[in-house]
Scaffold this motif. Structure first.
Motif, mmCIF file in Angstrom:
data_model
loop_
_atom_site.group_PDB
_atom_site.id
_atom_site.type_symbol
_atom_site.label_atom_id
_atom_site.label_comp_id
_atom_site.label_asym_id
_atom_site.label_seq_id
_atom_site.Cartn_x
_atom_site.Cartn_y
_atom_site.Cartn_z
ATOM 1 N N THR A 56 0.859 -1.558 -0.067
ATOM 2 C CA THR A 56 0.138 0.129 -0.168
ATOM 3 C C THR A 56 1.135 1.247 -0.602
ATOM 4 N N GLY A 57 2.168 1.644 0.632
ATOM 5 C CA GLY A 57 3.028 2.481 0.262
ATOM 6 C C GLY A 57 2.656 2.941 2.436
ATOM 7 N N ALA A 58 1.341 2.608 2.668
ATOM 8 C CA ALA A 58 1.135 3.164 4.283
ATOM 9 C C ALA A 58 2.016 2.799 5.214
ATOM 10 N N THR A 59 2.561 3.334 6.135
ATOM 11 C CA THR A 59 3.365 2.784 7.617
ATOM 12 C C THR A 59 2.261 2.995 8.882
ATOM 13 N N VAL A 60 2.818 1.679 9.169
ATOM 14 C CA VAL A 60 1.626 1.170 10.762
ATOM 15 C C VAL A 60 2.748 1.656 11.338
ATOM 16 N N LEU A 61 1.732 3.228 12.154
ATOM 17 C CA LEU A 61 2.141 3.716 13.254
ATOM 18 C C LEU A 61 1.887 3.001 14.654
ATOM 19 N N ALA A 62 0.882 2.216 14.817
ATOM 20 C CA ALA A 62 0.623 1.800 16.188
ATOM 21 C C ALA A 62 -0.339 0.954 16.293
ATOM 22 N N VAL A 63 -0.998 0.117 16.969
ATOM 23 C CA VAL A 63 -1.452 -0.797 16.846
ATOM 24 C C VAL A 63 -2.309 -0.620 18.600
ATOM 25 N N LYS A 64 -4.023 -0.344 18.665
ATOM 26 C CA LYS A 64 -4.420 -0.225 19.335
ATOM 27 C C LYS A 64 -5.377 -1.726 20.311
ATOM 28 N N ARG A 65 -5.058 -2.499 21.424
ATOM 29 C CA ARG A 65 -5.906 -3.409 21.580
ATOM 30 C C ARG A 65 -6.464 -3.181 22.612
ATOM 31 N N GLY A 66 -7.598 -3.524 23.082
ATOM 32 C CA GLY A 66 -8.124 -3.092 24.165
ATOM 33 C C GLY A 66 -7.586 -1.992 24.891
ATOM 34 N N ASP A 67 -7.250 -1.536 25.990
ATOM 35 C CA ASP A 67 -6.144 0.154 26.473
ATOM 36 C C ASP A 67 -5.380 -0.704 25.901
ATOM 37 N N VAL A 68 -4.320 -0.754 25.326
ATOM 38 C CA VAL A 68 -2.871 -1.160 25.334
ATOM 39 C C VAL A 68 -2.938 -0.606 23.839
ATOM 40 N N VAL A 69 -1.901 0.266 24.358
ATOM 41 C CA VAL A 69 -0.915 1.235 22.597
ATOM 42 C C VAL A 69 0.150 0.356 22.394
ATOM 43 N N HIS A 70 -0.263 -0.437 21.157
ATOM 44 C CA HIS A 70 1.634 -0.906 21.105
ATOM 45 C C HIS A 70 2.014 -0.154 19.549
ATOM 46 N N PRO A 71 3.001 1.311 20.567
ATOM 47 C CA PRO A 71 3.983 1.979 19.743
ATOM 48 C C PRO A 71 4.421 1.390 18.511
#
Length: 108
Positions: A56-71
């Motif tokens: 896609t050319g896009a970058t994943v900056l973070a993933v939020k799972r429940g109340d936890v953010v995975h930067p």
């Protein structure tokens, strides 16, 4: 010492889109978030398996799972239903991410 330099990053009312517009050179990019709904082809796959950046050319900056953010998640991060992914990219790249993670949503 550097406290004043981070003011634009603070505050509960700042949106990711507004922040991107304030940083010189990022005007062509958007920051968007997508929730992985039931039926998404991304569920159960790692970021490496999806090859989002290459496809896609896009970058994943973070993933939020429940109340936890995975930067800055690594390639071995496995996505689950209801995860919210935060991506950065040009508008066509954002559309490609949507088509990849939720193929049932029509993209203009």
């Amino acid at each position: 010492v550097r406290g004043g330099m981070y003011d634009m990053l603070r505050g509960p009312n700042r949106s990711p889109r507004a922040l991107a517009g304030r940083i010189s050179g990022l005007d062509a990019f958007e920051v968007e978030r997508f929730e992985l709904r039931a039926g998404s082809t991304a569920i159960g796959r790692t970021l490496s398996e999806l090859e989002l950046r290459r496809a896609t050319g896009a970058t994943v900056l973070a993933v939020k799972r429940g109340d936890v953010v995975h930067p800055s998640p690594t390639g071995d991060f496995c996505l689950q239903q209801s995860d919210t992914i935060l991506v950065l990219g040009e508008p066509p790249a954002i559309d490609k991410v949507l088509a990849l993670v939720d193929p049932h949503v029509p993209v203009a």
